[in-house]
Design a protein around this motif. Structure first.
Motif, PDB file in Angstrom:
ATOM      1  N   VAL A  82       0.764  -1.067  -0.018  1.00 26.87           N
ATOM      2  CA  VAL A  82      -0.023   0.129  -0.088  1.00 26.87           C
ATOM      3  C   VAL A  82       0.913   1.312  -0.129  1.00 26.87           C
ATOM      4  O   VAL A  82       1.853   1.140   0.745  1.00 26.87           O
ATOM      5  CB  VAL A  82      -0.808  -0.105   1.232  1.00 26.87           C
ATOM      6  N   TYR A  83       0.479   2.231  -0.712  1.00 30.12           N
ATOM      7  CA  TYR A  83       1.282   3.450  -0.940  1.00 30.12           C
ATOM      8  C   TYR A  83       0.407   4.697  -0.507  1.00 30.12           C
ATOM      9  O   TYR A  83      -0.743   4.832  -0.545  1.00 30.12           O
ATOM     10  CB  TYR A  83       1.646   3.825  -2.300  1.00 30.12           C
ATOM     11  N   LEU A  84       1.053   5.598  -0.033  1.00 32.48           N
ATOM     12  CA  LEU A  84       0.653   6.998   0.377  1.00 32.48           C
ATOM     13  C   LEU A  84       1.622   7.982  -0.505  1.00 32.48           C
ATOM     14  O   LEU A  84       2.830   8.145   0.302  1.00 32.48           O
ATOM     15  CB  LEU A  84       0.677   7.217   1.915  1.00 32.48           C
ATOM     16  N   GLN A  85       1.314   8.561  -1.534  1.00 38.57           N
ATOM     17  CA  GLN A  85       1.808   9.468  -2.062  1.00 38.57           C
ATOM     18  C   GLN A  85       1.448  10.892  -1.758  1.00 38.57           C
ATOM     19  O   GLN A  85       0.408  11.152  -1.575  1.00 38.57           O
ATOM     20  CB  GLN A  85       1.777   9.712  -3.615  1.00 38.57           C
ATOM     21  N   MET A  86       2.478  11.637  -1.054  1.00 32.03           N
ATOM     22  CA  MET A  86       2.122  13.057  -0.285  1.00 32.03           C
ATOM     23  C   MET A  86       3.048  13.979  -1.038  1.00 32.03           C
ATOM     24  O   MET A  86       4.169  14.052  -1.282  1.00 32.03           O
ATOM     25  CB  MET A  86       2.581  12.834   1.208  1.00 32.03           C
ATOM     26  N   ASN A  87       2.046  14.905  -1.447  1.00 35.07           N
ATOM     27  CA  ASN A  87       2.683  16.020  -2.291  1.00 35.07           C
ATOM     28  C   ASN A  87       2.120  17.566  -1.431  1.00 35.07           C
ATOM     29  O   ASN A  87       1.275  17.490  -0.776  1.00 35.07           O
ATOM     30  CB  ASN A  87       2.204  16.286  -3.568  1.00 35.07           C
ATOM     31  N   SER A  88       2.984  18.392  -1.834  1.00 37.35           N
ATOM     32  CA  SER A  88       2.844  19.810  -1.407  1.00 37.35           C
ATOM     33  C   SER A  88       2.610  19.770   0.187  1.00 37.35           C
ATOM     34  O   SER A  88       1.698  20.129   0.902  1.00 37.35           O
ATOM     35  CB  SER A  88       1.293  20.347  -2.019  1.00 37.35           C
ATOM     36  N   LEU A  89       3.419  18.918   0.688  1.00 33.14           N
ATOM     37  CA  LEU A  89       3.662  18.764   2.328  1.00 33.14           C
ATOM     38  C   LEU A  89       3.722  20.081   3.213  1.00 33.14           C
ATOM     39  O   LEU A  89       4.318  21.077   2.581  1.00 33.14           O
ATOM     40  CB  LEU A  89       4.883  17.965   2.652  1.00 33.14           C
ATOM     41  N   LYS A  90       2.944  20.239   4.174  1.00 33.34           N
ATOM     42  CA  LYS A  90       2.963  21.391   4.938  1.00 33.34           C
ATOM     43  C   LYS A  90       3.552  20.860   6.286  1.00 33.34           C
ATOM     44  O   LYS A  90       3.589  19.835   6.693  1.00 33.34           O
ATOM     45  CB  LYS A  90       1.702  21.711   5.217  1.00 33.34           C
ATOM     46  N   PRO A  91       4.272  22.080   7.178  1.00 34.90           N
ATOM     47  CA  PRO A  91       4.771  21.413   8.441  1.00 34.90           C
ATOM     48  C   PRO A  91       3.511  20.811   9.339  1.00 34.90           C
ATOM     49  O   PRO A  91       4.014  19.965  10.107  1.00 34.90           O
ATOM     50  CB  PRO A  91       5.088  22.980   9.025  1.00 34.90           C
ATOM     51  N   GLU A  92       2.194  21.166   9.156  1.00 35.15           N
ATOM     52  CA  GLU A  92       1.387  20.450   9.875  1.00 35.15           C
ATOM     53  C   GLU A  92       1.055  18.927   9.646  1.00 35.15           C
ATOM     54  O   GLU A  92       0.241  18.425  10.228  1.00 35.15           O
ATOM     55  CB  GLU A  92      -0.072  21.351   9.841  1.00 35.15           C
ATOM     56  N   ASP A  93       1.587  18.629   8.424  1.00 34.92           N
ATOM     57  CA  ASP A  93       1.617  17.124   8.183  1.00 34.92           C
ATOM     58  C   ASP A  93       2.573  16.215   8.848  1.00 34.92           C
ATOM     59  O   ASP A  93       2.772  15.316   8.928  1.00 34.92           O
ATOM     60  CB  ASP A  93       1.943  17.136   6.698  1.00 34.92           C
ATOM     61  N   THR A  94       3.547  17.064   9.859  1.00 36.58           N
ATOM     62  CA  THR A  94       4.448  16.406  10.678  1.00 36.58           C
ATOM     63  C   THR A  94       3.709  15.443  11.607  1.00 36.58           C
ATOM     64  O   THR A  94       2.795  15.878  12.314  1.00 36.58           O
ATOM     65  CB  THR A  94       5.347  17.400  11.196  1.00 36.58           C
ATOM     66  N   ALA A  95       4.301  14.105  11.519  1.00 36.12           N
ATOM     67  CA  ALA A  95       3.826  13.295  12.225  1.00 36.12           C
ATOM     68  C   ALA A  95       4.168  11.706  12.210  1.00 36.12           C
ATOM     69  O   ALA A  95       4.939  11.490  11.338  1.00 36.12           O
ATOM     70  CB  ALA A  95       2.131  13.064  12.023  1.00 36.12           C
ATOM     71  N   VAL A  96       3.840  10.738  12.975  1.00 36.98           N
ATOM     72  CA  VAL A  96       4.092   9.525  12.636  1.00 36.98           C
ATOM     73  C   VAL A  96       3.288   8.879  11.926  1.00 36.98           C
ATOM     74  O   VAL A  96       1.897   9.164  12.382  1.00 36.98           O
ATOM     75  CB  VAL A  96       4.371   8.665  14.098  1.00 36.98           C
ATOM     76  N   TYR A  97       3.244   8.373  10.910  1.00 34.08           N
ATOM     77  CA  TYR A  97       2.388   7.660  10.005  1.00 34.08           C
ATOM     78  C   TYR A  97       2.194   6.337  10.254  1.00 34.08           C
ATOM     79  O   TYR A  97       3.415   5.571  10.191  1.00 34.08           O
ATOM     80  CB  TYR A  97       2.635   7.992   8.676  1.00 34.08           C
ATOM     81  N   TYR A  98       1.023   6.035  10.293  1.00 33.45           N
ATOM     82  CA  TYR A  98       0.809   4.380  10.538  1.00 33.45           C
ATOM     83  C   TYR A  98      -0.024   3.898   9.312  1.00 33.45           C
ATOM     84  O   TYR A  98      -1.322   4.539   8.956  1.00 33.45           O
ATOM     85  CB  TYR A  98       0.154   3.919  11.700  1.00 33.45           C
ATOM     86  N   CYS A  99       0.440   2.822   8.875  1.00 33.69           N
ATOM     87  CA  CYS A  99      -0.575   2.115   7.715  1.00 33.69           C
ATOM     88  C   CYS A  99      -1.360   1.026   8.701  1.00 33.69           C
ATOM     89  O   CYS A  99      -0.773   0.605   9.708  1.00 33.69           O
ATOM     90  CB  CYS A  99       0.307   1.461   6.508  1.00 33.69           C
TER      91      CYS A  99
END
Length: 120
Positions: A82-99
């Motif tokens: 499974v993929y998560l393509q993340m574009n135009s990232l912002k500082p508020e996207d900072t986090a630990v990401y869990y699938c």
């Protein structure tokens, strides 16, 4: 027992892109609805924020309002990834990401988490 291994996190500047991967071992994605959560400091993982997911029956993509138009969730069933393509990232996207994988019955299966930091 299906296990999930994530990769692809890291440090990126605002406006940049990252692609997260989540590979399942010990089983196929065929009978699961996959997705991504994120956890910011001070929150428990299960109380984190839904980011994106794919429904089991229709394969419809679902997104949190905060990431619509910037993130894309997809799956490669042949490679159990499974993929998560993340574009135009912002500082508020900072986090630990869990699938995760939601089975047709039983408990949610979680990956180990990968840190994404958006900062200049």
């Amino acid at each position: 027992q299906v296990q999930l291994v994530e990769s692809g996190g890291g440090l990126v500047q605002p406006g940049g892109s990252l692609r997260l991967s989540c590979t399942a071992s010990g089983g196929s994605l065929d009978h699961y609805a996959p997705g991504w959560f994120r956890q910011t400091p001070g929150k428990e993982r299960d109380l984190g924020d839904f980011v994106a997911g794919i429904t089991w029956r229709s394969g419809r993509q679902l997104y949190a309002d905060s990431v619509k138009g910037r993130f894309t969730v997809s799956k490669d069933t042949a490679n159990s990834t499974v993929y998560l393509q993340m574009n135009s990232l912002k500082p508020e996207d900072t986090a630990v990401y869990y699938c995760y994988l939601d089975p047709t019955s039983g408990s949610r299966i979680w990956g180990q988490g990968t840190q994404v930091t958006v900062s200049s």
